[in-house]
Motif scaffolding. Structure first.
Motif, PDB file in Angstrom:
ATOM      1  N   TYR A  93       0.812  -1.220   0.000  1.00 37.52           N
ATOM      2  CA  TYR A  93       0.000   0.000   0.000  1.00 37.52           C
ATOM      3  C   TYR A  93       0.847   1.272   0.000  1.00 37.52           C
ATOM      4  CZ  TYR A  93      -4.071  -2.836   1.133  1.00 37.52           C
ATOM      5  OH  TYR A  93      -5.078  -3.759   1.091  1.00 37.52           O
ATOM      6  N   ILE A 151     -17.514   6.606  12.185  1.00 36.84           N
ATOM      7  CA  ILE A 151     -17.788   6.002  10.869  1.00 36.84           C
ATOM      8  C   ILE A 151     -19.275   5.704  10.727  1.00 36.84           C
ATOM      9  CG2 ILE A 151     -17.375   3.963   9.428  1.00 36.84           C
ATOM     10  CD1 ILE A 151     -14.511   3.923  10.555  1.00 36.84           C
ATOM     11  N   VAL A 161     -15.223  -0.989 -21.747  1.00 38.50           N
ATOM     12  CA  VAL A 161     -15.048  -0.288 -20.466  1.00 38.50           C
ATOM     13  C   VAL A 161     -13.831  -0.876 -19.764  1.00 38.50           C
ATOM     14  CG1 VAL A 161     -16.078   0.223 -18.221  1.00 38.50           C
ATOM     15  CG2 VAL A 161     -17.537   0.032 -20.241  1.00 38.50           C
ATOM     16  N   ARG A 162     -12.921  -0.011 -19.333  1.00 39.05           N
ATOM     17  CA  ARG A 162     -11.751  -0.482 -18.579  1.00 39.05           C
ATOM     18  C   ARG A 162     -12.023  -0.392 -17.096  1.00 39.05           C
ATOM     19  NH1 ARG A 162      -5.878   0.294 -21.026  1.00 39.05           N
ATOM     20  NH2 ARG A 162      -6.314  -0.441 -23.130  1.00 39.05           N
ATOM     21  N   HIS A 163     -12.022  -1.543 -16.430  1.00 41.77           N
ATOM     22  CA  HIS A 163     -12.136  -1.579 -14.969  1.00 41.77           C
ATOM     23  C   HIS A 163     -10.720  -1.653 -14.419  1.00 41.77           C
ATOM     24  CE1 HIS A 163     -16.401  -2.502 -15.560  1.00 41.77           C
ATOM     25  NE2 HIS A 163     -15.978  -3.254 -16.545  1.00 41.77           N
ATOM     26  N   GLU A 164     -10.601  -2.135 -13.200  1.00 42.09           N
ATOM     27  CA  GLU A 164      -9.260  -2.167 -12.630  1.00 42.09           C
ATOM     28  C   GLU A 164      -8.374  -3.186 -13.340  1.00 42.09           C
ATOM     29  OE1 GLU A 164      -9.721  -2.445  -8.391  1.00 42.09           O
ATOM     30  OE2 GLU A 164     -11.227  -0.884  -8.417  1.00 42.09           O
ATOM     31  N   ILE A 165      -8.862  -4.409 -13.473  1.00 42.10           N
ATOM     32  CA  ILE A 165      -8.018  -5.445 -14.088  1.00 42.10           C
ATOM     33  C   ILE A 165      -8.598  -5.973 -15.387  1.00 42.10           C
ATOM     34  CG2 ILE A 165      -7.012  -6.173 -11.886  1.00 42.10           C
ATOM     35  CD1 ILE A 165      -8.959  -8.613 -12.037  1.00 42.10           C
ATOM     36  N   ARG A 224      -4.095  -6.918 -16.580  1.00 40.17           N
ATOM     37  CA  ARG A 224      -2.865  -7.375 -15.908  1.00 40.17           C
ATOM     38  C   ARG A 224      -3.218  -8.628 -15.122  1.00 40.17           C
ATOM     39  NH1 ARG A 224      -3.140  -6.438 -10.496  1.00 40.17           N
ATOM     40  NH2 ARG A 224      -4.492  -4.761  -9.760  1.00 40.17           N
ATOM     41  N   PRO A 228      -0.733  -8.947  -3.914  1.00 41.54           N
ATOM     42  CA  PRO A 228      -1.310  -7.748  -3.284  1.00 41.54           C
ATOM     43  C   PRO A 228      -2.819  -7.609  -3.514  1.00 41.54           C
ATOM     44  CG  PRO A 228       0.741  -7.186  -4.367  1.00 41.54           C
ATOM     45  CD  PRO A 228       0.427  -8.606  -4.766  1.00 41.54           C
ATOM     46  N   ASP A 229      -3.291  -8.048  -4.671  1.00 34.83           N
ATOM     47  CA  ASP A 229      -4.737  -7.984  -4.931  1.00 34.83           C
ATOM     48  C   ASP A 229      -5.491  -8.874  -3.947  1.00 34.83           C
ATOM     49  OD1 ASP A 229      -4.884  -6.359  -7.494  1.00 34.83           O
ATOM     50  OD2 ASP A 229      -3.470  -7.908  -8.083  1.00 34.83           O
ATOM     51  N   THR A 234      -4.384  -9.856  -0.933  1.00 34.65           N
ATOM     52  CA  THR A 234      -4.261  -9.247   0.404  1.00 34.65           C
ATOM     53  C   THR A 234      -5.303  -8.154   0.567  1.00 34.65           C
ATOM     54  OG1 THR A 234      -1.900  -9.695   0.439  1.00 34.65           O
ATOM     55  CG2 THR A 234      -2.685  -7.959   1.930  1.00 34.65           C
ATOM     56  N   ASP A 235      -5.411  -7.298  -0.453  1.00 33.16           N
ATOM     57  CA  ASP A 235      -6.356  -6.189  -0.407  1.00 33.16           C
ATOM     58  C   ASP A 235      -7.797  -6.700  -0.357  1.00 33.16           C
ATOM     59  OD1 ASP A 235      -6.863  -3.294  -0.609  1.00 33.16           O
ATOM     60  OD2 ASP A 235      -7.831  -3.865  -2.486  1.00 33.16           O
ATOM     61  N   LEU A 279      -8.622  -7.779   3.172  1.00 29.81           N
ATOM     62  CA  LEU A 279      -8.873  -6.655   4.075  1.00 29.81           C
ATOM     63  C   LEU A 279     -10.227  -6.006   3.774  1.00 29.81           C
ATOM     64  CD1 LEU A 279      -5.342  -4.974   4.303  1.00 29.81           C
ATOM     65  CD2 LEU A 279      -6.330  -6.735   5.753  1.00 29.81           C
ATOM     66  N   GLU A 315     -18.484   4.814   1.710  1.00 28.14           N
ATOM     67  CA  GLU A 315     -17.510   5.633   2.453  1.00 28.14           C
ATOM     68  C   GLU A 315     -17.247   5.005   3.836  1.00 28.14           C
ATOM     69  OE1 GLU A 315     -18.547   9.753   2.790  1.00 28.14           O
ATOM     70  OE2 GLU A 315     -16.812  10.229   4.029  1.00 28.14           O
ATOM     71  N   GLN A 316     -18.285   4.453   4.442  1.00 27.50           N
ATOM     72  CA  GLN A 316     -18.108   3.780   5.736  1.00 27.50           C
ATOM     73  C   GLN A 316     -17.157   2.596   5.592  1.00 27.50           C
ATOM     74  OE1 GLN A 316     -22.229   2.942   6.279  1.00 27.50           O
ATOM     75  NE2 GLN A 316     -22.696   4.929   7.211  1.00 27.50           N
ATOM     76  N   TRP A 346     -14.768   2.330   3.257  1.00 28.14           N
ATOM     77  CA  TRP A 346     -13.412   2.824   2.995  1.00 28.14           C
ATOM     78  C   TRP A 346     -12.746   3.318   4.283  1.00 28.14           C
ATOM     79  CZ3 TRP A 346     -15.165   5.919  -1.963  1.00 28.14           C
ATOM     80  CH2 TRP A 346     -15.370   5.006  -3.006  1.00 28.14           C
ATOM     81  N   LYS A 387     -11.952   0.239   6.273  1.00 33.82           N
ATOM     82  CA  LYS A 387     -10.839  -0.463   5.608  1.00 33.82           C
ATOM     83  C   LYS A 387      -9.503   0.151   6.007  1.00 33.82           C
ATOM     84  CE  LYS A 387      -8.840  -2.773   2.023  1.00 33.82           C
ATOM     85  NZ  LYS A 387      -9.172  -2.438   0.649  1.00 33.82           N
TER      86      LYS A 387
END
Lengths: 90, 207
Positions: A34, A86, B129-133, B154, B159-160, B162-163, B166, B184-185, B187, B190
């Protein structure tokens, strides 16, 4: 400290670059996979400065936010510092 | 706590998609779309007398399969002499689109070739449409089932994962409160999980 995390992958790199170009943000030491982009009270990022498509833009805070969203539309993301809970009902 | 009996067994592994299946009440249009418009080979068909389930009044049916590449089949059930129940009509709106089929292609050229082929055959198809991957195009079959064709931008790496862990940990915490209403709550929650991950990393580096 307020800021937002970014997974260190190519699709989010333009967001970090745009944030840092504002002069209102700085990058802290990397935490594993990160990045953390810190700001003091407020940070405005224009989507046009990031070059992100809406499909990535609207998910760009997915790695985590220390702060609050004051505005988030197709043009601009505005983050501000916050002490608010939150969950308001928690 | 004692390990569950399942935990003592070797973990079985899956090897990709064999087939997915859905019902159709448009036999002719479905065959035309998948076989003739998309050009997917029709590779298998089962016909049966209600699978013998008389008590259930199971209709007689055709179960037919098209090859979507790399061994992945897309299959349909056509129940002879039945009418589509209202609850199986594909609803309009984005929520029902979550239930979709996404096929893969390897290159941007292939993705654009599919877009062009679909357009030339009169199928309404989205811009890519391009998303993240992923980069994807979207369209509907004659049953209104949503279909996506995508290419990986890609590889998905450690890391993907792991993320993702979480993210789900944070989401489960919020979900358990019964008060979770917006992303938002998530994020903000997180961020706390990423901070715990940071602390765990620091601890493991120190030891």
């Amino acid at each position: 400290m307020s800021g937002f995390y970014l997974l260190d992958v190519p699709e989010f790199a333009p967001l970090a670059a745009a944030a840092l170009r504002t002069g209102k943000a700085r990058e802290e030491k990397k935490i594993g996979c990160y990045r953390f982009i810190a700001f003091e009270d407020r940070l405005d990022i224009e989507r046009a400065d990031t070059g992100l498509t809406e499909a990535v833009w609207y998910g760009c805070l997915t790695a985590g936010l220390d702060g609050k969203i004051a505005r988030f539309d197709s043009l601009r993301l505005t983050l501000v510092a916050t002490n608010e809970p939150i969950l308001p009902h928690a | 706590m004692p390990a569950s009996p399942a935990a003592t067994l070797p973990a079985p592994v899956l090897h990709g998609v064999d087939h997915t299946a859905r019902p159709t009440w448009k036999l002719r249009e479905t065959v035309h779309f998948y076989r003739d418009i998309l050009g997917l080979p029709l590779v298998h068909a089962i016909t049966a007398k209600g699978w013998g389930r008389e008590k259930e009044q199971h209709a007689d049916f055709i179960h037919f399969f098209f090859d979507a590449g790399k061994g992945a089949l897309i299959a349909f059930f056509y129940y002879v002499g039945t009418k589509q129940p209202p609850e199986l009509v594909v609803p309009r709106g984005y929520m029902a689109m979550a239930n979709h089929t996404a096929w893969s292609v390897d290159t941007e050229e292939e993705l654009l070739a599919w877009q062009k082929r679909l357009e030339m055959q009169g199928v309404t198809v989205s811009q890519s449409v391009r998303h993240e991957i992923l980069e994807s195009i979207y369209f509907r079959d004659p049953n209104f089932y949503p279909i996506e064709i995508s290419r990986r931008l890609r590889d998905v790496e450690r890391p993907d994962a792991t993320d993702a862990e979480l993210t789900i940990d944070a989401a489960l915490e919020l979900d358990a409160t019964g008060h979770w209403t917006d992303i938002e709550q998530l994020w903000r929650t997180k961020a706390r999980y990423v901070e715990k991950y940071r602390d765990a990393l620091a601890e493991s580096e120190a030891s």
